[in-house]
Design an enzyme around this catalytic site. Structure first.
Site, PDB file in Angstrom:
ATOM      1  N   ASP A  62      57.427   8.784  19.703  1.00 24.16           N
ATOM      2  CA  ASP A  62      57.011   7.428  20.038  1.00 24.16           C
ATOM      3  C   ASP A  62      57.723   6.481  19.072  1.00 24.16           C
ATOM      4  OD1 ASP A  62      55.385   4.947  20.037  1.00 24.16           O
ATOM      5  OD2 ASP A  62      54.098   6.102  21.379  1.00 24.16           O
ATOM      6  N   SER A 128      65.019  -8.986  30.696  1.00 25.38           N
ATOM      7  CA  SER A 128      64.686  -9.096  32.118  1.00 25.38           C
ATOM      8  C   SER A 128      64.879 -10.518  32.608  1.00 25.38           C
ATOM      9  CB  SER A 128      63.210  -8.696  32.289  1.00 25.38           C
ATOM     10  OG  SER A 128      62.761  -9.020  33.586  1.00 25.38           O
ATOM     11  N   TYR A 152      53.942  -9.466  29.874  1.00 23.16           N
ATOM     12  CA  TYR A 152      55.141  -8.613  29.871  1.00 23.16           C
ATOM     13  C   TYR A 152      56.390  -9.448  29.563  1.00 23.16           C
ATOM     14  CZ  TYR A 152      59.265  -6.267  31.679  1.00 23.16           C
ATOM     15  OH  TYR A 152      60.538  -5.769  31.808  1.00 23.16           O
ATOM     16  N   LYS A 156      59.223  -9.595  26.236  1.00 21.70           N
ATOM     17  CA  LYS A 156      60.691  -9.554  26.309  1.00 21.70           C
ATOM     18  C   LYS A 156      61.283 -10.746  25.553  1.00 21.70           C
ATOM     19  CE  LYS A 156      61.233  -5.807  28.459  1.00 21.70           C
ATOM     20  NZ  LYS A 156      61.868  -4.682  27.787  1.00 21.70           N
ATOM     21  N   ASN A 183      66.911  -7.100  39.676  1.00 26.26           N
ATOM     22  CA  ASN A 183      65.988  -6.111  40.260  1.00 26.26           C
ATOM     23  C   ASN A 183      66.688  -4.760  40.438  1.00 26.26           C
ATOM     24  OD1 ASN A 183      64.805  -8.801  40.857  1.00 26.26           O
ATOM     25  ND2 ASN A 183      63.242  -7.580  41.896  1.00 26.26           N
ATOM     26  N   ASN A 202      54.452  -0.787  42.217  1.00 27.62           N
ATOM     27  CA  ASN A 202      54.310  -2.246  42.207  1.00 27.62           C
ATOM     28  C   ASN A 202      55.513  -2.908  42.860  1.00 27.62           C
ATOM     29  OD1 ASN A 202      51.968  -2.297  40.440  1.00 27.62           O
ATOM     30  ND2 ASN A 202      53.376  -1.588  38.846  1.00 27.62           N
ATOM     31  N   GLY A 299      51.852 -15.319  41.120  1.00 28.85           N
ATOM     32  CA  GLY A 299      52.909 -15.249  40.101  1.00 28.85           C
ATOM     33  C   GLY A 299      54.301 -15.080  40.668  1.00 28.85           C
TER      34      GLY A 299
HETATM   35  P1  NAD Z   1      60.585   3.278  32.684  1.00 32.90           P
HETATM   36  O1  NAD Z   1      59.114   3.133  32.456  1.00 32.90           O
HETATM   37  O2  NAD Z   1      61.052   4.226  33.723  1.00 32.90           O
HETATM   38  O3  NAD Z   1      61.292   3.684  31.295  1.00 32.90           O
HETATM   39  C1  NAD Z   1      60.761   3.325  30.031  1.00 32.90           C
HETATM   40  C2  NAD Z   1      60.701   4.589  29.206  1.00 32.90           C
HETATM   41  O4  NAD Z   1      60.207   4.286  27.917  1.00 32.90           O
HETATM   42  C3  NAD Z   1      59.764   5.649  29.805  1.00 32.90           C
HETATM   43  O5  NAD Z   1      60.442   6.893  29.834  1.00 32.90           O
HETATM   44  C4  NAD Z   1      58.586   5.688  28.833  1.00 32.90           C
HETATM   45  O6  NAD Z   1      57.993   6.964  28.770  1.00 32.90           O
HETATM   46  C5  NAD Z   1      59.269   5.271  27.543  1.00 32.90           C
HETATM   47  N1  NAD Z   1      58.390   4.658  26.545  1.00 32.90           N
HETATM   48  C6  NAD Z   1      57.501   3.651  26.715  1.00 32.90           C
HETATM   49  N2  NAD Z   1      56.909   3.349  25.541  1.00 32.90           N
HETATM   50  C7  NAD Z   1      57.463   4.163  24.601  1.00 32.90           C
HETATM   51  C8  NAD Z   1      57.273   4.334  23.207  1.00 32.90           C
HETATM   52  N3  NAD Z   1      56.386   3.592  22.526  1.00 32.90           N
HETATM   53  N4  NAD Z   1      57.999   5.259  22.562  1.00 32.90           N
HETATM   54  C9  NAD Z   1      58.906   6.026  23.236  1.00 32.90           C
HETATM   55  N5  NAD Z   1      59.117   5.918  24.556  1.00 32.90           N
HETATM   56  C10 NAD Z   1      58.407   4.994  25.236  1.00 32.90           C
HETATM   57  O7  NAD Z   1      61.183   1.838  32.933  1.00 32.90           O
HETATM   58  P2  NAD Z   1      62.649   1.395  33.358  1.00 32.90           P
HETATM   59  O8  NAD Z   1      62.552   0.787  34.703  1.00 32.90           O
HETATM   60  O9  NAD Z   1      63.607   2.483  33.117  1.00 32.90           O
HETATM   61  O10 NAD Z   1      62.888   0.198  32.336  1.00 32.90           O
HETATM   62  C11 NAD Z   1      63.591   0.390  31.123  1.00 32.90           C
HETATM   63  C12 NAD Z   1      63.580  -0.913  30.343  1.00 32.90           C
HETATM   64  O11 NAD Z   1      64.181  -1.930  31.143  1.00 32.90           O
HETATM   65  C13 NAD Z   1      62.198  -1.420  29.987  1.00 32.90           C
HETATM   66  O12 NAD Z   1      62.247  -1.982  28.698  1.00 32.90           O
HETATM   67  C14 NAD Z   1      61.931  -2.495  31.019  1.00 32.90           C
HETATM   68  O13 NAD Z   1      61.041  -3.471  30.554  1.00 32.90           O
HETATM   69  C15 NAD Z   1      63.314  -3.053  31.229  1.00 32.90           C
HETATM   70  N6  NAD Z   1      63.491  -3.688  32.552  1.00 32.90           N
HETATM   71  C16 NAD Z   1      63.216  -2.975  33.681  1.00 32.90           C
HETATM   72  C17 NAD Z   1      63.355  -3.569  34.920  1.00 32.90           C
HETATM   73  C18 NAD Z   1      62.995  -2.838  36.183  1.00 32.90           C
HETATM   74  O14 NAD Z   1      62.765  -3.492  37.198  1.00 32.90           O
HETATM   75  N7  NAD Z   1      62.958  -1.503  36.192  1.00 32.90           N
HETATM   76  C19 NAD Z   1      63.802  -4.885  34.994  1.00 32.90           C
HETATM   77  C20 NAD Z   1      64.097  -5.584  33.826  1.00 32.90           C
HETATM   78  C21 NAD Z   1      63.931  -4.963  32.591  1.00 32.90           C
HETATM   79  C1  WQD Z   2      60.433  -8.056  45.015  1.00 33.20           C
HETATM   80  C2  WQD Z   2      60.019  -8.848  46.246  1.00 33.20           C
HETATM   81  C3  WQD Z   2      57.697  -9.444  46.290  1.00 33.20           C
HETATM   82  C4  WQD Z   2      56.138  -5.367  46.679  1.00 33.20           C
HETATM   83  C5  WQD Z   2      59.628  -7.401  39.069  1.00 33.20           C
HETATM   84  C6  WQD Z   2      59.250  -7.966  37.724  1.00 33.20           C
HETATM   85  C7  WQD Z   2      60.496  -8.318  36.954  1.00 33.20           C
HETATM   86  C8  WQD Z   2      61.455  -7.127  36.879  1.00 33.20           C
HETATM   87  C9  WQD Z   2      61.740  -6.559  38.233  1.00 33.20           C
HETATM   88  C10 WQD Z   2      60.950  -5.923  34.846  1.00 33.20           C
HETATM   89  C11 WQD Z   2      59.064 -10.011  45.945  1.00 33.20           C
HETATM   90  C12 WQD Z   2      58.021  -8.496  47.435  1.00 33.20           C
HETATM   91  C13 WQD Z   2      56.966  -6.464  46.545  1.00 33.20           C
HETATM   92  C14 WQD Z   2      55.411  -5.184  47.876  1.00 33.20           C
HETATM   93  C15 WQD Z   2      56.416  -7.181  48.741  1.00 33.20           C
HETATM   94  N1  WQD Z   2      60.905  -6.059  36.110  1.00 33.20           N
HETATM   95  N2  WQD Z   2      57.116  -7.346  47.563  1.00 33.20           N
HETATM   96  N3  WQD Z   2      55.589  -6.098  48.880  1.00 33.20           N
HETATM   97  O1  WQD Z   2      58.538  -9.218  41.382  1.00 33.20           O
HETATM   98  O2  WQD Z   2      61.012  -9.647  41.800  1.00 33.20           O
HETATM   99  O3  WQD Z   2      60.314  -8.404  39.798  1.00 33.20           O
HETATM  100  O4  WQD Z   2      60.501  -6.262  38.889  1.00 33.20           O
HETATM  101  O5  WQD Z   2      61.417  -6.661  34.039  1.00 33.20           O
HETATM  102  O6  WQD Z   2      60.083  -8.703  35.700  1.00 33.20           O
HETATM  103  O7  WQD Z   2      58.457  -9.105  37.915  1.00 33.20           O
HETATM  104  O8  WQD Z   2      60.136  -7.316  41.993  1.00 33.20           O
HETATM  105  O9  WQD Z   2      60.087  -5.403  43.527  1.00 33.20           O
HETATM  106  O10 WQD Z   2      57.894  -6.350  42.688  1.00 33.20           O
HETATM  107  O11 WQD Z   2      59.249  -7.672  44.314  1.00 33.20           O
HETATM  108  O12 WQD Z   2      56.531  -7.976  49.672  1.00 33.20           O
HETATM  109  O13 WQD Z   2      54.627  -4.219  48.024  1.00 33.20           O
HETATM  110  O14 WQD Z   2      59.299  -7.970  47.125  1.00 33.20           O
HETATM  111  O15 WQD Z   2      56.763 -10.394  46.684  1.00 33.20           O
HETATM  112  O16 WQD Z   2      59.397 -11.058  46.825  1.00 33.20           O
HETATM  113  P1  WQD Z   2      59.932  -8.770  41.295  1.00 33.20           P
HETATM  114  P2  WQD Z   2      59.296  -6.589  43.111  1.00 33.20           P
END
Ligand code: NAD
Ligand code: WQD
Length: 346
Positions: A62, A128, A152, A156, A183, A202, A299
Site C-alpha cells: 500500500d 483527470s 474525487y 486530483k 474517458n 459506474n 453532477g
Molecule cells: P483502477 O482502480 O483500475 O487502478 C488503480 C489501482 O490502484 C488499483 O489496482 C488499486 O488496487 C490500486 N490502489 C488504490 N489505492 C492504492 C494504495 N493505497 N496503494 C497501492 N495501490 C492502490 O483505476 P484506473 O482506471 O486504472 O485509474 C488509474 C488512475 O488514473 C487513477 O489514479 C485514476 O484516478 C486515474 N484516472 C482514471 C480515469 C478513468 O476513467 N479510468 C480517468 C482519469 C483519471
Molecule cells: C459518460 C457518459 C453519462 C453511465 C467519469 C469521471 C471522470 C473520469 C472518467 C476519473 C455521461 C453517461 C454513464 C450510464 C449513462 N474518471 N452514462 N449511463 O462521467 O464522463 O467521467 O469517468 O477521473 O472523472 O467523472 O464518464 O462513463 O460515467 O459517463 O448514460 O450507466 O455516459 O451520463 O454522459 P464521465 P461515464
C-alpha cells in the site's frame, strides 16, 4: 533510448496501470509494480506476462505504508515513477471523502516523501479531465481554469497543486508531468487485459459491455435533454492503449527535459454522444443493446472533449484508434472474460 530502466508503477495491476506495464515493457523499460489490490487482481499481471513474455517485479504494498514502500525503492534502481494508485469513483467519493483524501492525497504525499529519500524526482501523475469541472467551452485546453465539483476531483487537483508547489520550491529538482485523461475505454487487442470494475459499473462503456454479456438487463441513458446533437452527453473516449502510449511518450520526454511541472490533456479531440457509443458497440458486437432514457445523473455535464494539440506538439503523441476499435476491443475482452478476472478462459 534508455534500455531496461526501472520505473515504479503504483497501481500497476489496475485498468490503466496494467496496459501501461505492457507498453513500458514493449518500449524497453522494466516496470516495478506496487499495488494493494483494493480494486484489482494479481491475475492482471499474469496476463501482462502472457502478452509480453516478461514478468515484472510485483509488490503487494500500500503506498501509504512508508516503510514497505521504502523497501521497494531500496531493492531497485528506480529512475522514475508513474503514479496510478488511487480511488476513482466520483459518486463514492461524496460518501467517503476522508477515505478518498487519505488514499489519494495522503498516499501521494507518502510516495513523494519516499521518492525524495531515494533521490527519485521524476514523476508522471494520473490526473483527470474532471479538474476542469463544467468548462465554459469545448474543446478544453490545458490553460482552462480548474474548478472541481466533487471530492474525487478535489483530490486530483490537490495532488496537482502539491506537485506544482514542489516544482516551484527553490533549487527543486522535481520533474513532473500531470496527465489529464479524458474517458479511457477499450482493452488490449489480445482480449487478455481490460477494465474489470467491482460491482455494478459506474462508467458507460463497462456498463454497456456487461449488458452485452447478460450480466445487466439494460442501460439507463442518463439525460436526453442536453444541448448536444442528440440530447445525450458527449465525451472524449480514448483507447486505453493510446493512453498507455501517451505515458511512454511523456516518460521519454522526462529523461530529456529540464526539471519543471508540465500538464497535458490525453484525449482524441473528438466527442461522441451516449447514443453514438451504444450504436458503435452494437455494430462491433453484432448485439442489440437495450436501453431506456432516464433522468440526468447529478453532477454530469453536457459535453467534455479535449484539445489534444499540446501533447502532439511537445510529446509527439496523438491517438491512433477510433471509436470502432475501442468498442471491438472492449467486446473482445468482455466476451473472453464475462466475469472479469474472476473466471475466464485462457
Ligand atoms: P483502477 O482502480 O483500475 O487502478 C488503480 C489501482 O490502484 C488499483 O489496482 C488499486 O488496487 C490500486 N490502489 C488504490 N489505492 C492504492 C494504495 N493505497 N496503494 C497501492 N495501490 C492502490 O483505476 P484506473 O482506471 O486504472 O485509474 C488509474 C488512475 O488514473 C487513477 O489514479 C485514476 O484516478 C486515474 N484516472 C482514471 C480515469 C478513468 O476513467 N479510468 C480517468 C482519469 C483519471
Ligand atoms: C459518460 C457518459 C453519462 C453511465 C467519469 C469521471 C471522470 C473520469 C472518467 C476519473 C455521461 C453517461 C454513464 C450510464 C449513462 N474518471 N452514462 N449511463 O462521467 O464522463 O467521467 O469517468 O477521473 O472523472 O467523472 O464518464 O462513463 O460515467 O459517463 O448514460 O450507466 O455516459 O451520463 O454522459 P464521465 P461515464
Amino acid at each position: 533510448m534508455p534500455e531496461q530502466q526501472q520505473v515504479l508503477v503504483t497501481g500497476g495491476a489496475g485498468y490503466i496501470g496494467s496496459h501501461v506495464c505492457v507498453s513500458l515493457i514493449e518500449a524497453g523499460f522494466t516496470p516495478v509494480v506496487v499495488d494493494n489490490y483494493s480494486n484489482s487482481h494479481e491475475v492482471a499481471l499474469d496476463r501482462v506476462t502472457q502478452i509480453t513474455g516478461v514478468r515484472p517485479p510485483v509488490y503487494a504494498v500500500d503506498i501509504r505504508d512508508e516503510q514497505r514502500l521504502g523497501e521497494v525503492f531500496a531493492a531497485h534502481d528506480i529512475k522514475a515513477v508513474m503514479h496510478f494508485a488511487g480511488l476513482k469513483a466520483v459518486g463514492e467519493s461524496t460518501t467517503l471523502p476522508l477515505e478518498y483524501h487519505g488514499n489519494n492525497v495522503g498516499g501521494s504525499i507518502t510516495l513523494f516523501r519516499v521518492m525524495e529519500q531515494h533521490n527519485v524526482r521524476k514523476l508522471i501523475f494520473s490526473s483527470s479531465a474532471t479538474v476542469y469541472g463544467d468548462p465554459a467551452s469545448v474543446p478544453i485546453k490545458e490553460t482552462f481554469p480548474c474548478q472541481v465539483t466533487n471530492p474525487y476531483g478535489r483530490t486530483k487537483l490537490i495532488v496537482e497543486d502539491i506537485l506544482r508547489d514542489m516544482s516551484a520550491a527553490p533549487d527543486a529538482q522535481w520533474n513532473t508531468t500531470l496527465l489529464r485523461y479524458f474517458n479511457p475505454v477499450g482493452a488490449h487487442e489480445s482480449g487478455l487485459i481490460g477494465e474489470d470494475p467491482a460491482g455494478i459499473p459506474n462508467n458507460l462503456v463497462p456498463f454497456i459491455a456487461q449488458v452485452a454479456v447478460g450480466n445487466l438487463p439494460y442501460l439507463k441513458v442518463f439525460g436526453s435533454d442536453y444541448d448536444t446533437r442528440d440530447g445525450t452527453g458527449v465525451r472524449d473516449y480514448i483507447h486505453v492503449v493510446d493512453l498507455a502510449a501517451g505515458h511512454v511518450a511523456a516518460l521519454e520526454q522526462l529523461f530529456q527535459v529540464a526539471p519543471e511541472c508540465r500538464v497535458y490533456n490525453l484525449g482524441t479531440g473528438t466527442g461522441y454522444s451516449v447514443l453514438e457509443v451504444v450504436k458503435a458497440f452494437s455494430e462491433a458486437s453484432g448485439l442489440e443493446i437495450p436501453y431506456e432514457l432516464a433522468p440526468r445523473r447529478p453532477g454530469d455535464i453536457a459535453q467534455c472533449f479535449a484539445d489534444p494539440e499540446l501533447a502532439w506538439e511537445q510529446l509527439g503523441w496523438r491517438t491512433r484508434r477510433d471509436l470502432k476499435q475501442m468498442m471491438e476491443d472492449t467486446w473482445r475482452w468482455q466476451k473472453r472474460n464475462p466475469q472479469g478476472y474472476r473466471t475466464s478462459e485462457s
